[in-house]
Scaffold this active site. Structure first.
Site, PDB file in Angstrom:
ATOM      1  N   GLU A 139     -35.587  44.328  29.636  1.00  0.00           N
ATOM      2  CA  GLU A 139     -35.066  45.586  30.169  1.00  0.00           C
ATOM      3  C   GLU A 139     -35.146  46.705  29.129  1.00  0.00           C
ATOM      4  O   GLU A 139     -34.540  47.762  29.301  1.00  0.00           O
ATOM      5  CB  GLU A 139     -33.630  45.403  30.673  1.00  0.00           C
ATOM      6  CG  GLU A 139     -33.567  44.620  31.972  1.00  0.00           C
ATOM      7  CD  GLU A 139     -32.173  44.485  32.556  1.00  0.00           C
ATOM      8  OE1 GLU A 139     -32.056  44.395  33.784  1.00  0.00           O
ATOM      9  OE2 GLU A 139     -31.188  44.471  31.765  1.00  0.00           O
ATOM     10  N   ASN A 183     -37.395  32.762  35.681  1.00  0.00           N
ATOM     11  CA  ASN A 183     -37.092  32.153  36.966  1.00  0.00           C
ATOM     12  C   ASN A 183     -38.400  31.893  37.700  1.00  0.00           C
ATOM     13  O   ASN A 183     -39.483  32.142  37.168  1.00  0.00           O
ATOM     14  CB  ASN A 183     -36.108  33.014  37.779  1.00  0.00           C
ATOM     15  CG  ASN A 183     -36.679  34.370  38.165  1.00  0.00           C
ATOM     16  OD1 ASN A 183     -37.906  34.571  38.199  1.00  0.00           O
ATOM     17  ND2 ASN A 183     -35.804  35.316  38.455  1.00  0.00           N
ATOM     18  N   GLY A 238     -28.505  34.157  36.573  1.00  0.00           N
ATOM     19  CA  GLY A 238     -29.526  33.947  35.546  1.00  0.00           C
ATOM     20  C   GLY A 238     -29.043  34.304  34.156  1.00  0.00           C
ATOM     21  O   GLY A 238     -29.324  33.594  33.182  1.00  0.00           O
ATOM     22  N   ASP A 239     -28.290  35.390  34.035  1.00  0.00           N
ATOM     23  CA  ASP A 239     -27.754  35.793  32.735  1.00  0.00           C
ATOM     24  C   ASP A 239     -26.727  34.784  32.233  1.00  0.00           C
ATOM     25  O   ASP A 239     -26.656  34.485  31.039  1.00  0.00           O
ATOM     26  CB  ASP A 239     -27.112  37.174  32.838  1.00  0.00           C
ATOM     27  CG  ASP A 239     -28.094  38.239  33.279  1.00  0.00           C
ATOM     28  OD1 ASP A 239     -29.303  38.054  33.054  1.00  0.00           O
ATOM     29  OD2 ASP A 239     -27.653  39.250  33.854  1.00  0.00           O
ATOM     30  N   LYS A 272     -18.113  33.803  42.868  1.00  0.00           N
ATOM     31  CA  LYS A 272     -17.240  34.971  42.774  1.00  0.00           C
ATOM     32  C   LYS A 272     -18.058  36.258  42.858  1.00  0.00           C
ATOM     33  O   LYS A 272     -19.233  36.276  42.511  1.00  0.00           O
ATOM     34  CB  LYS A 272     -16.451  34.956  41.459  1.00  0.00           C
ATOM     35  CG  LYS A 272     -15.484  33.799  41.318  1.00  0.00           C
ATOM     36  CD  LYS A 272     -14.726  33.894  40.000  1.00  0.00           C
ATOM     37  CE  LYS A 272     -13.740  32.752  39.840  1.00  0.00           C
ATOM     38  NZ  LYS A 272     -13.003  32.827  38.556  1.00  0.00           N
TER      39      LYS A 272
END
EC number: 2.7.1.15
Length: 298
Positions: A139, A183, A238-239, A272
């Site tokens: 990013e 991924n 993923g994080d 969540k």
């Protein structure tokens, strides 16, 4: 010490009944604004999973979103003295659209992240000297990614490359990563671009409900997923996986154990809403890991 290099951003999430068609407007969405950015999320996950020291290099704007970021890092015990503040530029913002199934679509306005430079990394070289694990995402500008990996490699740190979002990278960048964690869709992107796992590298492909593939010089292992009865939001899964994996590797655990811990943590996170509230603490992962090893991984 884990050094996380990459992104922070504010997540503006809309939970929608469905994704609108082109030219269509729909109502009934629910709005929430929270912390985001892959690298910041990964740093939080690593700290909550027991990493004793986590340092973050990123860039934020001199705005309310940036001030909120510093408060988050302070509360989570993450080092942020080397975070760059860019005047008159906004902190990165991600627009996140979440469907009832929990699947998400994300659009990013990079803002301050585009102002993180190779020169900045050189001025932060003391952090690289202290790091045992360096994790980088995409990013931020790819020249900064390449330089960060080169600096870490020169110092003998273990390099974790999370190629998200997928972007073209030179083979020399891939070859310096000890752990490459895409991924499914990212792995497909790089495979079509000619990526081949170099000797010595561990490739870890996360496949959501398909589990995780781990490929190294010894061969391939497959790890079953840990399904949850109800998936609420997959945004930060993923994080959470990457941050948990880094904490386990930094602790000295083997790759198989680190992957299992990461699967458990990411699985818990999808139960969540929002990213930071969903990242589990170490105790929750420990308990769920024991259950999984007595069940699906026995």
């Amino acid at each position: 010490m884990i050094l996380v290099i990459g992104s922070y951003g504010t997540g503006i999430t809309m939970r929608v009944p469905r994704i609108p068609e082109s030219g269509e407007t729909i109502s009934g969405a629910q709005l929430s604004i929270g912390y985001g950015g892959k690298s910041s999320n990964q740093a939080v996950a690593a700290r909550r999973q027991g990493a004793s020291r986590v340092e973050l290099i990123t860039a934020i704007g001199d705005d309310a979103f940036g001030r909120e970021a510093r408060q988050l890092w302070n509360d989570e015990g993450i080092g942020f003295q080397f975070v760059k503040t860019v005047p008159e530029v906004s902190t990165m913002v991600g627009g996140i659209f979440v469907e009832p199934s929990g699947e998400n679509r994300i659009v990013i306005a990079p803002g301050a992240l585009e102002h993180l430079t190779v020169k900045d990394l050189e001025s932060f070289s003391e952090l690289f000297d202290q790091a045992s694990v360096v994790v980088v995402c995409l990013e931020i500008p790819t020249d900064v990614v390449a330089h960060a990996i080169a600096m870490a490699d020169e110092r003998g740190a273990r390099v974790v490359l999370n190629p998200a979002p997928a972007a073209p990278l030179d083979e020399s960048v891939f070859s310096k990563a000890d752990f490459f964690i895409p991924n499914e869709s990212e792995f497909e992107f790089y495979s079509k671009s000619g990526y081949e796992r170099p000797p010595g590298q561990t490739l870890i492909v996360t496949q959501g409900s398909g589990g995780v593939r781990v490929i190294d010089d010894a061969g391939e292992q497959r790890f079953a997923p840990l399904p949850q009865e109800k998936v609420v939001d997959t945004t930060g899964a993923g994080d959470t996986f990457v941050g948990t994996f880094c904490a386990a590797i930094d602790e000295g655990l083997n790759v198989s154990t680190a992957v299992k811990r990461a699967i458990v943590a990411s699985s818990l996170s999808v139960t969540k809403n929002e990213v930071i509230p969903a990242i589990p603490e170490r105790e929750a992962v420990d308990a769920e890991l024991k259950n999984a090893e007595e069940g699906i991984w026995k």
